[in-house]
Design an enzyme around this catalytic site. Structure first.
Site, PDB file in Angstrom:
ATOM      1  N   ARG A  37    -132.315   5.505  34.465  1.00 29.91           N
ATOM      2  CA  ARG A  37    -133.070   4.591  33.580  1.00 29.91           C
ATOM      3  C   ARG A  37    -134.532   4.465  34.027  1.00 29.91           C
ATOM      4  O   ARG A  37    -135.414   4.239  33.201  1.00 29.91           O
ATOM      5  CB  ARG A  37    -132.426   3.203  33.578  1.00 29.91           C
ATOM      6  N   LYS A 198    -112.795   1.845  23.548  1.00 26.11           N
ATOM      7  CA  LYS A 198    -112.557   0.676  22.694  1.00 26.11           C
ATOM      8  C   LYS A 198    -112.726   0.974  21.215  1.00 26.11           C
ATOM      9  O   LYS A 198    -113.829   1.141  20.728  1.00 26.11           O
ATOM     10  CB  LYS A 198    -113.495  -0.462  23.122  1.00 26.11           C
ATOM     11  N   GLY A 351    -122.828   5.392  28.005  1.00 26.02           N
ATOM     12  CA  GLY A 351    -122.831   5.433  29.470  1.00 26.02           C
ATOM     13  C   GLY A 351    -122.009   6.573  30.047  1.00 26.02           C
ATOM     14  O   GLY A 351    -122.535   7.448  30.754  1.00 26.02           O
ATOM     15  N   GLY A 374    -124.585   0.740  23.504  1.00 27.64           N
ATOM     16  CA  GLY A 374    -124.471  -0.214  22.403  1.00 27.64           C
ATOM     17  C   GLY A 374    -125.619  -0.074  21.411  1.00 27.64           C
ATOM     18  O   GLY A 374    -125.404  -0.138  20.190  1.00 27.64           O
TER      19      GLY A 374
HETATM   20  P1  ADP Z   1    -119.363   5.684  26.348  1.00 22.16           P
HETATM   21  O1  ADP Z   1    -119.735   4.754  27.486  1.00 22.16           O
HETATM   22  O2  ADP Z   1    -119.703   7.095  26.626  1.00 22.16           O
HETATM   23  O3  ADP Z   1    -119.842   5.184  25.020  1.00 22.16           O
HETATM   24  P2  ADP Z   1    -116.836   4.447  26.159  1.00 22.16           P
HETATM   25  O4  ADP Z   1    -117.368   3.325  26.955  1.00 22.16           O
HETATM   26  O5  ADP Z   1    -116.452   4.204  24.771  1.00 22.16           O
HETATM   27  O6  ADP Z   1    -117.802   5.682  26.194  1.00 22.16           O
HETATM   28  O7  ADP Z   1    -115.555   5.023  26.856  1.00 22.16           O
HETATM   29  C1  ADP Z   1    -115.591   5.857  27.900  1.00 22.16           C
HETATM   30  C2  ADP Z   1    -114.351   5.672  28.745  1.00 22.16           C
HETATM   31  O8  ADP Z   1    -113.189   5.911  27.988  1.00 22.16           O
HETATM   32  C3  ADP Z   1    -114.363   6.662  29.851  1.00 22.16           C
HETATM   33  O9  ADP Z   1    -114.581   5.993  31.068  1.00 22.16           O
HETATM   34  C4  ADP Z   1    -112.997   7.333  29.772  1.00 22.16           C
HETATM   35  O10 ADP Z   1    -112.372   7.401  31.013  1.00 22.16           O
HETATM   36  C5  ADP Z   1    -112.225   6.418  28.860  1.00 22.16           C
HETATM   37  N1  ADP Z   1    -111.171   7.151  28.131  1.00 22.16           N
HETATM   38  C6  ADP Z   1    -111.319   8.094  27.200  1.00 22.16           C
HETATM   39  N2  ADP Z   1    -110.115   8.529  26.779  1.00 22.16           N
HETATM   40  C7  ADP Z   1    -109.175   7.835  27.446  1.00 22.16           C
HETATM   41  C8  ADP Z   1    -107.765   7.798  27.428  1.00 22.16           C
HETATM   42  N3  ADP Z   1    -107.051   8.601  26.636  1.00 22.16           N
HETATM   43  N4  ADP Z   1    -107.145   6.917  28.246  1.00 22.16           N
HETATM   44  C9  ADP Z   1    -107.869   6.114  29.047  1.00 22.16           C
HETATM   45  N5  ADP Z   1    -109.198   6.083  29.112  1.00 22.16           N
HETATM   46  C10 ADP Z   1    -109.859   6.942  28.316  1.00 22.16           C
HETATM   47 MG    MG Z   2    -119.071   2.914  28.175  1.00 24.17          MG
END
Ligand code: ADP
Ligand code: MG
Length: 394
Positions: A37, A198, A351, A374
């Site tokens: 960052r 999520k 992230g 976000g």
């Molecule tokens: P980002 O930060 O890239 O937007 P998210 O916060 O939505 O992504 O989610 C990322 C997390 O989701 C990762 O840390 C990953 O480990 C978790 N994840 C993805 N698929 C699965 C799964 N099938 N079961 C558990 N965790 C998962």
């Molecule tokens: Mg995330």
């Protein structure tokens, strides 16, 4: 969309310039665990040094919730920034008061000070206008650079523009232009890849992108929510119990492509196996197992669709990539999108998504790696971001 930008600003020399950055970095044992960052805002800061401005940085760090939390002081951040810039950064003990005013009055051209963590003020997240006014009164100009905080209706983000001339720094400008390209006449085929954990946070972006894209490839934990909603047995997989009904509808949408196989196993990486997803709901894994990645056939299928795309946007890991062997599809999809970068406009953000891209050294092959998680999702959902509104030409 016309943006007021730093490049267009004349007569910066000798001016006091307040810069809202997002230096909300992960700390470990009092030091920075990641400085990306900081690096993202270097072009803006270096330009202001070169133009001989008096630079006043303002950022938050963590969630002090309106109280002074000694562990969340910005000193380690200003030290790390000084090293990156090879230029002194003076950490101030406060963000307001006579001492701060005096320090700023004494600044020479090209000098940098950092105000103390702005979320130590209870007024920051109350989006309080007197706080914004107090910040604005420290400076002649305001540069908004931290895209990752642009969706926050916080005083230092959304209100300073009401008092002094405001422009976007190079980072914010790059983000608005790059993400804006996805929404305005993207080249087709336009493919979105959505994963992550999520479901709830992904629904608005899926809904907003559906009319614009040719396909949305779904991976990650959100697939488990879809499968659960359709009546499959998902064992102890991560899923969003409140979203199963909404998610199940996605299985029927032609543009939404679901995985055709998944990797199930134990969270510690043991006992992994590939399971095909049949047309009729069945038990995919046992209660002591979870779906932790999309499978090899799905990775092939997704990669073949990505290979035909002219525009790609990706948010959210395809699996629990922090644990082997569940990293395979996330890295394979990251590589597929990065490879496509030669022929298509490719963007990624979030992230963990960025972590995965950096882990395999492919960030340079993307047209934009967004610093916003976000903020990027809200932007792509078509929402108005206070930090973006502040720099738009009205
Ligand atoms: P980002 O930060 O890239 O937007 P998210 O916060 O939505 O992504 O989610 C990322 C997390 O989701 C990762 O840390 C990953 O480990 C978790 N994840 C993805 N698929 C699965 C799964 N099938 N079961 C558990 N965790 C998962
Ligand atoms: Mg995330």
């Amino acid at each position: 969309m016309s943006i007021r930008t730093l490049k267009k600003l004349r007569r910066i020399s000798g001016k006091r310039v307040l810069v809202r950055v997002d230096f909300n970095v992960p700390l470990k044992d009092g030091a920075l665990a990641d400085n990306s960052r900081l690096r993202a805002s270097l072009p803006t800061i270096q330009y202001l040094i070169q133009k001989k401005a008096k630079i006043i940085l303002v950022s938050h760090l963590g969630r002090p919730e309106g109280k002074v939390v000694p562990d969340l002081r910005l000193a380690p951040v200003s030290e790390a920034l000084a090293r990156l810039l090879n230029h002194p950064v003076k950490q101030l003990a406060d963000w307001q008061g006579e001492e701060v005013k005096k320090e700023i009055e004494q600044m020479n051209d090209g000098e940098i000070v950092m105000l103390e963590n702005i979320r130590f003020s209870p007024d920051e997240q109350r989006n309080d206008s007197p706080l914004a006014h107090a910040l604005a009164s420290l400076a002649d100009l305001f540069v908004l650079d931290g895209f990752a905080v642009a969706h926050r209706p916080d005083a230092s983000v959304s209100q300073v523009a009401g008092y002094i001339p405001t422009v976007a720094g190079f980072l914010l400008e790059k983000e608005i232009i790059g993400l804006g390209k996805l929404l305005q006449k993207p080249k087709k085929p336009f493919v979105a890849v959505i994963g992550g954990a999520k479901m709830e946070t992904k629904i608005p972006v899926i809904e907003a992108l559906l009319p614009k894209v040719d396909s949305i490839l779904l991976g990650g934990g959100i697939v488990n929510t879809v499968l659960k909603g359709l009546g499959y047995g998902v064992g102890s997989s991560l899923f969003d119990p409140e979203q199963t009904n909404v998610a199940a509808v996605y299985a029927k949408k032609e543009k939404i492509i679901l995985p055709i196989d998944v990797v199930v196993g134990k969270k510690d990486g043991t006992g992994s196996r590939v399971v095909s997803i049949g047309k009729t709901p069945s038990t995919i894994c046992e209660n002591d197992e979870a779906i932790l990645d999309i499978g090899p056939a799905s990775t092939e299928l997704f990669s073949s669709i990505i290979k035909k795309a002219k525009t790609v946007v990706w948010n959210g890991a395809m699996g629990y990539f922090e644990q082997k062997p569940y990293e395979k599809s996330t890295y394979a999809i990251a590589n597929a999108i990065a490879n496509q970068g030669k022929k298509a406009f490719v963007v990624a953000g979030g992230g963990e998504t960025v972590e995965a891209i950096e882990a395999i050294g492919r960030a340079k092959d993307f047209d934009l790696v967004s610093t916003g998680g976000g903020a990027m999702l809200e932007f792509l959902s078509g929402k108005k971001l206070s930090g973006v509104e502040a720099v738009l030409e009205k």
